[in-house]
Design an enzyme around this catalytic site. Structure first.
Site, PDB file in Angstrom:
ATOM      1  CD  GLN A  33      16.234  75.463 102.314  1.00 24.26           C
ATOM      2  OE1 GLN A  33      17.166  75.402 103.124  1.00 24.26           O
ATOM      3  NE2 GLN A  33      15.856  74.438 101.578  1.00 24.26           N
ATOM      4  CG  ASN A  37      13.769  76.247  98.535  1.00 27.55           C
ATOM      5  OD1 ASN A  37      13.822  76.135  99.755  1.00 27.55           O
ATOM      6  ND2 ASN A  37      13.825  75.205  97.738  1.00 27.55           N
ATOM      7  CG  HIS A  53      22.707  75.820 101.158  1.00 25.94           C
ATOM      8  ND1 HIS A  53      22.187  75.988 102.419  1.00 25.94           N
ATOM      9  CD2 HIS A  53      22.277  74.615 100.750  1.00 25.94           C
ATOM     10  CE1 HIS A  53      21.479  74.918 102.762  1.00 25.94           C
ATOM     11  NE2 HIS A  53      21.528  74.069 101.766  1.00 25.94           N
ATOM     12  CE1 TYR A  71      21.570  68.500  99.835  1.00 27.13           C
ATOM     13  CE2 TYR A  71      21.915  66.289 100.675  1.00 27.13           C
ATOM     14  CZ  TYR A  71      21.221  67.492 100.695  1.00 27.13           C
ATOM     15  OH  TYR A  71      20.184  67.669 101.559  1.00 27.13           O
ATOM     16  NE  ARG A  93      19.741  65.526  92.616  1.00 28.65           N
ATOM     17  CZ  ARG A  93      18.846  66.225  93.297  1.00 28.65           C
ATOM     18  NH1 ARG A  93      18.044  67.067  92.693  1.00 28.65           N
ATOM     19  NH2 ARG A  93      18.752  66.103  94.609  1.00 28.65           N
ATOM     20  CG  HIS A 113      23.551  67.190 103.781  1.00 21.60           C
ATOM     21  ND1 HIS A 113      22.337  67.119 104.408  1.00 21.60           N
ATOM     22  CD2 HIS A 113      23.613  68.409 103.194  1.00 21.60           C
ATOM     23  CE1 HIS A 113      21.679  68.259 104.200  1.00 21.60           C
ATOM     24  NE2 HIS A 113      22.433  69.059 103.482  1.00 21.60           N
ATOM     25  CG  HIS A 120      24.801  59.185 106.575  1.00 26.66           C
ATOM     26  ND1 HIS A 120      23.849  58.295 106.171  1.00 26.66           N
ATOM     27  CD2 HIS A 120      24.204  60.412 106.525  1.00 26.66           C
ATOM     28  CE1 HIS A 120      22.729  58.935 105.879  1.00 26.66           C
ATOM     29  NE2 HIS A 120      22.924  60.218 106.067  1.00 26.66           N
TER      30      HIS A 120
END
Lengths: 750, 750
Positions: free
Chosen positions: A141, A144, A197, A272, A274, A429, A431
């Protein structure tokens, strides 16, 4: 060590003689002034010295193995993935070591590795894994790949002046420029979002742009792509929409405008945050170094500094981040992202001496001007304790989308901390855990959040990626310490729906040491059901540690089945009610997470109080709940329908009410006592609570009480409708008149 | 602290002026010479000083609460039990503090508490709980009453000279003499055994006898009661026979003769050895101080010194005792019994400097001559590392009843340790676990022993006593890492039968760093089945840490169902075979421990190798087993039929063969790699073993091989019948000739 000392001495002399020659690089993270000072002061500053030594060990070990730039093939956790990740980490460190030690071998190593990349890069298509919404070329991805460039641009900066013009030209033409283009113009769905991202993408493009002095790349980093043709319903791998609401802007400033709330809270949560922090603070440092006129650290009222302070406060007693939303447990402020953040905030922010004690726990500093500042201040003994605090962090770019409430009470081994999630969904992300909470004490988690279902970078577990069970279990409401209505998750388990709403903070008051309180309502998770939860930490000399009082009200026009889970760890010690064990264990349902639960015991209380005591980490814990004799009291455990053994087998206590319109759950949770396995003494192994009661429950007011074994009794009255501080309230309870101002009234009534 | 310092100074002067006046007490544990030296040197010896300070804090806190000598009522874990236990601990410490500090308040406190006991004791009948085969008066069992007297006789000794004659007479007449009589003449079934209970009884009677100079009590302690009328089939609460085989003798010397093997191994295992050690070493110290002519520490070739050395070696990397037989996990050499033992052995033994590093970890010393020795030696920098070692500890009074084999390989984070149980049954606390083993690495347990099913002193769990599940689960064979035949426990689960037999050590060789090996046979656990297991720790540079090779052979004339469990912890990562999950979970049987297990997954391998990798404490572990494609590979978990939630939910891997006459199980267990939750890097997460094979399996020889991923291959040939070192062997395998001397031959065959 002795080798190190020798070149440190050498370095000092060389530094003095060479610092007069002005050169244009390094300028990104390391500066020429910084390098000179580091060289001069290194052997007086132990933490800086050990950080250099650590970098030397790491780089030397990798240099011994030789350069390996394999053709990309594997997913996360696999060989080529790990190798390329190590490559960028080692290049960054080697570049810095070249500057600090002036040993040319480090520059040679970085150059040769970069040239290997420059040779391979033009031959690469998209990564063969083909699993990402935005594939990279080096990694599966683009995210990275952006990591790679953020680190590698630092390495390039460090050897820039040492390289020949020809080498620089080759690297920029064959590697850096096309790399930056692939991240941006070739991948708008990755680059032009408001998302962590994209932050990495923006920082990567901006940092290499600053090193190369390429204004076009810098502008692209600051303001995004001018056009992107992203479709409105396009989604990423986590099911998140590419284009959120917003003003349509992109680029680094858009990230700063939208990703953080005015309190510096990041909507995906601390794990995230962090991860996202590193490109924010590093790119900011680079901007401050190269373009101080931007005043990046003043932007949005000092937002970046606030974000780091907030992040540090979102940790438990061990410095572990609260694992709300998708978060792998165990991540802490020891991570390299937080080393950078703490150093940068100390240096460019207000020189908060509390940060030095965090830096000391981290045991390392950045090898740049900011790390130098921290190392000097530690050496000068400026350190003070880092004081974590109760706080209510507003969520949403404007601070209008709910809040994350943190209450802390007690000190040392009496410390108790509560996290209540009254925020917005937290994007892809997030919940389904509106009004959920987790409870911590000085040992760590007491009533935990499950975290994510993922083993990051462990290849055996789906290549280290999110597991199927992350969606089917970890995100679901029943996996959290919050109300489940009619056996379904909040928003029917739809992230898109969840993204539209947020909880409504009602009260937050941490001013009174005896009772700190956080309260919120949720009106949208279940259409037609109003949920209102109030959590209070109560400190009183009659109890060993602060208590948690939990008052959860649900109201509706129609009958619903209400169920409140409390997740715990360890071994049940006792219950005050009888229960039956099922003959066979089977899944409790087929959706919304119930398919992953098995009922292990079910009972009913003969009184209005149900008590459970459990034991974990040689500590005792009890919950005492006001229940109806009809309520089903269930002990359940996760792990059903888990063919790959991806889930932990954790226990939970459920209070399940028969269908009714309104429901009120009231519980007191105690952390108490301890057990010593060497002396075999058990201290204070029993709950101190003798009774929990409901005195009033109307549309306007709810009054609950609890009593200890010495018959001391406490009462909390909540105004359910009007939380304003000035509001005057009056209520008669059992013939006594109570008058107070504000949302709640707490009374010791013995 | 400052208060302490002042009186330390005072004490030094007082000591000098008072030491000339010779008095007869203290003489038991503290001596007059010791007291004088401690007073003089206290403020130069940090560990002694902090031990005094710790005692002061403890005693002062209890003195503040005031004296409470309640009428006995509760079981273990209850108030009166805990109070009386604290009373004897605090009296002992207060007595010592009176001697060291000369502050009279401590003597007053001890005297007043003793007088309260003297007032109550004559009014007491047997403890009302009525649950023990030998009830005490203060506690539910005489064992605890004996504890009381062992500690309290020390307190009495410390204030003896300070008390008036009248006070002494009252105490001896109303309390100590009848107390000693109740433990002995009134309770022969408790006192006249060869058993740890009786050791406490003997020491209690002997120590008070020494303080009172009562030769009758001293003789009774040394040699037991002359007659006891105990019936041959009389049993204790744990089902142990009161009268074991032996020479019919009783008393302290009989304990020394029978309870330990010549290697200093105690047949019940280290948890009970630790508990039993205290009366042994304390009474021995008292004997040495009061009757040096007995030469107690020379008795049986220095047995007591050996026993302590053995006990220290029966610990894992964290100093936790190997939890074989009934043992609560977590007990370690930090316990007060080991503080005494280490101090006493250092002082009266060979001044082994390694003991000082254990003492330093313990962080405290005895407040007597022996603690003084240790504190001085630590101060003088004599400490060396305590080196644990491979050893084969013979079991049985004559050393002829099997052995406990310990293998240790690797150092630091590569340390691996293996414990193989080839002993006798271990009496009433023994488990049915012939040829079982447990495996440890530098993090602790890898393939664990379950330990006991008990929560010592946690009242909610059956008053802290042994739980029903201790018999139905923890003792059963299937709860251990050893072979189960036809679904039954060894000896049909009968302790009486088990007591008659022991395993037969076959080979023990720890001389070769590359391969350390322990092998034993068991002929009686299942009549008609011969079991022969060989375990080897193999150290080789191709593997990160030492490997375990397990070769388990079972032979019989008739077909049996053979099943080998491997218990582990944590989360399954992967298998190399396919498995099915049952729709519902149910108990796997109704007896022999199977009633507490549930099958979670079952599969079969398509090849002759089955591999399992799991993950716990951020470390990776793998087992690779040679299997038949018919073998059922089961993942099971404990916790069925557990109505009180007494059991842990631990996983295990079972290899279950279809009925056959002979079976051979061969497995390689690897501890490998690690995971860092902060960097999220996984290192060496995969097993290195590519193949495990059986080359020969005959009556005479078994040859197995294993191979790593680089196609290095190793072979171990075992001589199944003749283990003698001199024996010459020759065997052809796949056309190659192998010749060797001795029981095994290990070959690197690439």
């Amino acid at each position: 060590m002795s080798k190190l000392k020798i070149y440190i001495l050498l370095v000092v002399f060389v530094a003095i003689s060479s610092c007069a020659v002005s050169q244009s690089h390094p300028k990104l993270i390391l500066t020429q002034k910084g390098v000179t000072e580091i060289r001069a002061q290194l052997n007086q500053l132990p933490v800086l010295q050990s950080s250099v030594q650590k970098a030397v060990s790491f780089v030397e070990e990798e240099m011994e193995k030789g350069i390996d730039v394999p053709v990309p093939k594997d997913m996360a956790g696999g060989y080529t993935h790990n190798r390329h990740k190590k490559n960028f980490l080692v290049m960054q460190k080697a570049g810095v070591l070249f500057q600090i030690t002036e040993e040319e071998k480090y520059a040679v190593f970085v150059r040769d590795m970069l040239l290997s990349y420059a040779k391979m890069y033009p031959t690469l298509g998209l990564h063969p894994a083909n699993r990402s919404y935005a594939p990279g070329k080096i990694f599966w991805q683009n995210l990275n790949d952006a990591n790679w460039l953020v680190y590698t641009s630092q390495a390039y900066d460090c050897i820039y002046d040492w390289l020949s013009l020809k080498e620089r030209k080759k690297l920029e033409k064959d590697l850096f420029r096309p790399f930056a283009d692939h991240l941006s113009v070739d991948s708008p769905q990755f680059y032009n979002r408001v998302h962590n991202h994209s932050t990495w993408g923006n920082a990567a493009v901006g940092m290499i742009g600053l090193v190369m002095d390429d204004q076009e790349l810098i502008d692209r980093a600051f303001y995004g792509l001018k056009s992107d043709n992203i479709k409105a319903d396009q989604k990423d791998n986590d099911g998140g929409l590419i284009k959120m609401q917003g003003d349509g802007k992109a680029g680094f400033f858009a990230q700063l405008d939208h990703l953080f709330s005015p309190d510096g809270y990041y909507t995906e949560g601390p794990y995230y945050q962090r991860y996202a922090m590193y490109p924010f603070v590093m790119f900011a440092e680079a901007i401050e170094n190269c373009k101080p006129e931007v005043k990046i650290f003043d932007y949005r009222d000092g937002l970046l500094l606030k974000a780091v302070e907030t992040l540090l406060n979102l940790t438990d007693v061990n410095g572990l981040f609260f694992p709300i939303n998708d978060a792998q447990k165990g991540m802490s402020y020891l991570s390299r992202e937080l080393v950078s953040s703490v150093n940068i905030v100390y240096h460019f922010g207000g020189k908060d001496s509390g940060l030095l004690s965090v830096a000391e726990k981290q045991g390392q500093v950045m090898l740049d001007d900011t790390g130098l500042s921290v190392a000097k201040a530690i050496k000068e003994g400026k350190k003070t304790n880092y004081k974590k605090r109760s706080a209510n962090y507003k969520d949403g770019a404007l601070g209008t989308e709910g809040a994350l409430g943190i209450l802390r009470a007690g000190e040392g081994d009496k410390e108790v901390c509560l996290v209540m999630k009254n925020t917005s969904q937290g994007m892809g992300h997030g919940h389904f855990d509106k009004l959920s909470f987790s409870l911590y004490d000085n040992m760590g988690e007491v009533l935990p959040d499950y975290g994510c279902a993922r083993y990051v970078n462990i290849e055996q577990k789906f290549g280290g990626g999110y597991l199927k069970e992350n969606n089917t279990w970890a995100k679901q409401t029943v996996a959290h310490n919050t109300l489940v209505v009619n056996g379904e998750s909040h928003f029917g388990g739809s992230t898109d729906t969840g993204n539209k709403f947020h909880s409504d903070p009602f009260v937050f008051d941490a001013t009174n040491e005896n009772i700190q309180i956080v309260s919120a309502k949720e009106l949208n998770a279940y259409p037609g059901v109003e949920m209102h939860r109030t959590l209070a930490l109560i400190t009183n000399e009659n109890f060993e540690k602060p208590l948690l009082l939990d008052v959860f009200r649900a109201t509706s026009d129609k009958e619903n089945q209400y169920e409140l889970p409390y997740n715990f760890f360890g071994q049940l010690l006792s219950t005050n009610y009888k229960y039956e064990l099922p003959e066979v264990l089977k899944p409790m349902g087929d959706a919304h997470g119930y398919q992953h639960l098995r009922l292990e015991a079910e009972g009913q209380s003969e009184t209005n109080n149900a008590k459970l005591t459990w034991f974990v980490n040689d500590r005792f814990y009890s919950i005492t709940s006001f229940v109806s004799t009809d309520d089903k009291l269930q002990l359940v455990r996760s792990g059903a329908n888990d063919p790959k053994f991806n889930l932990r087998r954790d226990p939970a206590f459920f209070i399940k009410k028969n269908p009714q319109k309104n429901a009120l759950f009231v519980s007191v949770v105690e952390a108490h006592g301890k057990y010593d396995r060497v002396t075999e003494f058990a201290d204070n192994a029993f709950s101190s609570i003798s009774k929990v009661d409901v005195l009033v429950d109307s549309e306007d007011y709810t009054a609950v009480s609890f009593q200890d074994k010495k018959e001391n009794s406490w009462m909390l009255i909540l105004a359910n409708k009007d939380a304003s501080k000035g509001a005057k309230h009056e209520l008669q309870i059992n013939g006594a008149d109570f008058k107070w101002n504000g949302a709640f009234h707490f009374v010791l009534s013995k």
